[in-house]
Design an enzyme around this catalytic site. Structure first.
Site, PDB file in Angstrom:
ATOM      1  N   THR A 108       0.831  -1.202   0.000  1.00  0.00           N
ATOM      2  CA  THR A 108       0.000   0.000   0.000  1.00  0.00           C
ATOM      3  C   THR A 108       0.868   1.256   0.000  1.00  0.00           C
ATOM      4  OG1 THR A 108      -1.755  -1.173   1.161  1.00  0.00           O
ATOM      5  CG2 THR A 108      -1.801   1.238   1.277  1.00  0.00           C
ATOM      6  N   ASN A 137      -5.320  -9.250  -8.136  1.00  0.00           N
ATOM      7  CA  ASN A 137      -5.422 -10.000  -6.886  1.00  0.00           C
ATOM      8  C   ASN A 137      -6.718 -10.786  -6.747  1.00  0.00           C
ATOM      9  OD1 ASN A 137      -5.893  -7.037  -6.775  1.00  0.00           O
ATOM     10  ND2 ASN A 137      -6.935  -7.559  -4.881  1.00  0.00           N
ATOM     11  N   THR A 173      13.123   5.559  10.809  1.00  0.00           N
ATOM     12  CA  THR A 173      14.064   4.494  11.159  1.00  0.00           C
ATOM     13  C   THR A 173      13.629   3.188  10.517  1.00  0.00           C
ATOM     14  OG1 THR A 173      14.571   5.600  13.229  1.00  0.00           O
ATOM     15  CG2 THR A 173      15.108   3.246  13.097  1.00  0.00           C
ATOM     16  N   CYS A 212     -21.366  -7.758   1.728  1.00  0.00           N
ATOM     17  CA  CYS A 212     -22.768  -7.479   1.982  1.00  0.00           C
ATOM     18  C   CYS A 212     -22.858  -6.503   3.127  1.00  0.00           C
ATOM     19  CB  CYS A 212     -23.511  -8.764   2.344  1.00  0.00           C
ATOM     20  SG  CYS A 212     -25.204  -8.485   2.832  1.00  0.00           S
TER      21      CYS A 212
HETATM   22  C1  LIG Z   1      -1.996  -7.124  -0.885  1.00  0.00           C
HETATM   23  C2  LIG Z   1      -1.918  -6.178  -2.026  1.00  0.00           C
HETATM   24  C3  LIG Z   1      -1.540  -4.838  -1.849  1.00  0.00           C
HETATM   25  C4  LIG Z   1      -1.306  -4.245  -0.488  1.00  0.00           C
HETATM   26  O1  LIG Z   1      -0.109  -4.684   0.092  1.00  0.00           O
HETATM   27  P1  LIG Z   1       0.067  -4.524   1.681  1.00  0.00           P
HETATM   28  O2  LIG Z   1       1.483  -4.943   1.922  1.00  0.00           O
HETATM   29  O3  LIG Z   1      -0.923  -5.452   2.300  1.00  0.00           O
HETATM   30  O4  LIG Z   1      -0.167  -3.099   2.009  1.00  0.00           O
HETATM   31  C5  LIG Z   1      -1.445  -4.035  -2.956  1.00  0.00           C
HETATM   32  N1  LIG Z   1      -1.676  -4.510  -4.185  1.00  0.00           N
HETATM   33  C6  LIG Z   1      -2.036  -5.785  -4.416  1.00  0.00           C
HETATM   34  C7  LIG Z   1      -2.275  -6.250  -5.808  1.00  0.00           C
HETATM   35  C8  LIG Z   1      -2.168  -6.661  -3.341  1.00  0.00           C
HETATM   36  O5  LIG Z   1      -2.535  -7.917  -3.563  1.00  0.00           O
END
Ligand SMILES: *Cc1c(COP(=O)(O)O)cnc(C)c1O
Length: 395
Positions: free
Chosen positions: A73, A152, A238, A326
């Site tokens: 992220t 994903n 850090t 949902c």
């Molecule tokens: C899991 C995922 C993220 C986010 O990664 P994190 O390390 O959980 O923040 C971003 N992009 C894709 C395609 C992911 O599958």
């Protein structure tokens, strides 16, 4: 009877023993701050340097092109906002796709509020972006193209090298979110003409809260956190030494056996797909039949709510995932399933199964057996299914 089958590797993975073993000393014994000049600091610095080399090596980059972050992220945020800010004099147009992870989509939406223009490319029924459509969307003020390496939810692998070709020819920065692809698909940023790439440790048997962003030498990036001169002044704070060490080990292990890993996952995944398609009616496989991540299977079961299936599978010890949430009785289908053209009522019945190293021989069979049973049970209760199949005697 307490069998557990984890089929949600796209959500996260366990930490491999070799990875944990390398991390542990950096919590309590080798706790130095990598910015300190004394031996403790140098020890931490050396560990980060080693992890940086391993990470760079895994994707064909140079050590100095790797920035460690807190995960996928943050890498996506840093890449997109960092380039947007650094290049806004040149232009304020960004191209991405409708099926990106929220880390990319919501960052782009944020930038739209700040006056940037974003084109969200459509995808075809398999989730593929068309390089021709992408090329047509490029404008004189386009500063960034961000297209994910692998989706994903449905596992579709995008034509990354073709997109890299186009972006390079037009001199536009190309970022790819490769969080799902790293470890499953060979990646070479030079050959694929990728300028920036996001990756995350916890999707490849490393720790949560650690990731990296590859930034090709020469690309300007506005830092998104301000403080010390860490990570070549591009990401203050850090360093998370144990996490970075874990990422380094995890990505090294992944790179050492991508072929074997992909083969193992593909065999289990194909077995599941065959078992479902041969034994369950009114089911469709989402995503591309071949151009997909080896461990991913995503099905839509008609006349069923995905969440109900997920919960009953959970009771049978199987962990899976659904894109549709949902909330207070109204369904909001996943943006990915909507983008491939699934009507909301079919998207509602979708469940994702993702294989990985937590699986063993027999898991696919157990999953098939349980899905057949549960789908039958749920459909027996579904008035829609009865109506459709002409089984309602009293109508
Ligand atoms: C899991 C995922 C993220 C986010 O990664 P994190 O390390 O959980 O923040 C971003 N992009 C894709 C395609 C992911 O599958």
């Amino acid at each position: 009877m307490d069998r557990h089958v984890y089929l949600d590797h796209a959500a996260t993975t366990f930490v491999k023993k070799e990875v944990l073993d390398e991390m542990l000393p950096y919590f309590a014994e080798k706790y130095g701050n990598a910015s300190s000049l004394h031996r403790d600091g140098r020890e931490a610095r050396a560990a980060i340097d080693r992890a940086r080399s391993r990470t760079a090596g895994a994707i064909g980059a140079r050590d100095e092109e790797i920035i460690f972050t807190s995960g996928g992220t943050e890498s996506d945020n840093l890449a997109i906002k960092g380039v947007a800010e650094a290049y806004e004099q040149k232009g304020r147009h960004i191209i991405t796709t409708k099926i990106e992870h929220d880390a990319v989509l919501n960052t782009c939406e944020y930038l739209e509020k700040k006056g940037f223009e974003v084109t969200y490319l459509p995808v075809d029924e398999y989730g593929l972006v068309s390089p021709e459509t992408l090329e047509k969307a490029i404008r004189s003020d386009t500063i960034l193209i961000s297209v994910m390496f692998a989706n994903n939810e449905i596992g579709t692998l995008e034509p990354i090298d073709k997109i890299g070709e186009i972006a390079r020819a037009k001199n536009i920065i190309f970022h790819t979110d490769a969080v799902q692809a790293v470890g499953s698909v060979p990646i070479d940023v030079e050959k694929m003409k990728i300028d920036m790439l996001s990756l995350s440790a916890h999707k490849i048997y490393g720790p949560k809260g650690t990731g990296a962003l590859y930034v090709k030498k020469g690309i300007k990036l506005s830092p998104q956190s301000h403080g010390g001169a860490h990570e070549s002044k591009r990401r203050a704070g850090t360093e998370n030494v144990p996490g970075i060490v874990g990422l380094g080990k995890a990505i090294e292990l992944a790179g050492a056996n991508i072929g074997g890993y992909a083969e193992r996952l593909r065999a289990m995944r194909e077995k599941l797909i065959r078992g479902i398609q041969e034994n369950v009616s009114d089911v469709r496989l989402n995503g591309h039949p071949e151009k997909r991540l080896p461990g991913n299977a995503n099905f839509s079961f008609e006349f069923i709510e995905g969440e109900a299936l997920l919960l009953l599978l959970d009771m049978a010890g199987i962990s899976s995932s659904t894109g549709s949430a949902c909330t207070s009785g109204s369904f909001k289908p996943s943006h990915v399933l909507s983008a491939i053209g699934l009507p909301a009522e079919i998207a509602q019945g979708s469940v994702r199964f993702t294989f990985g190293d937590a699986n063993k021989e027999g898991d696919a069979d157990y999953c098939i057996e349980q899905i057949i049973k549960i789908v039958q049970r749920l459909r027996a209760m579904s008035p829609l299914f009865a109506q459709e199949k002409g089984m309602r005697k009293n109508v």
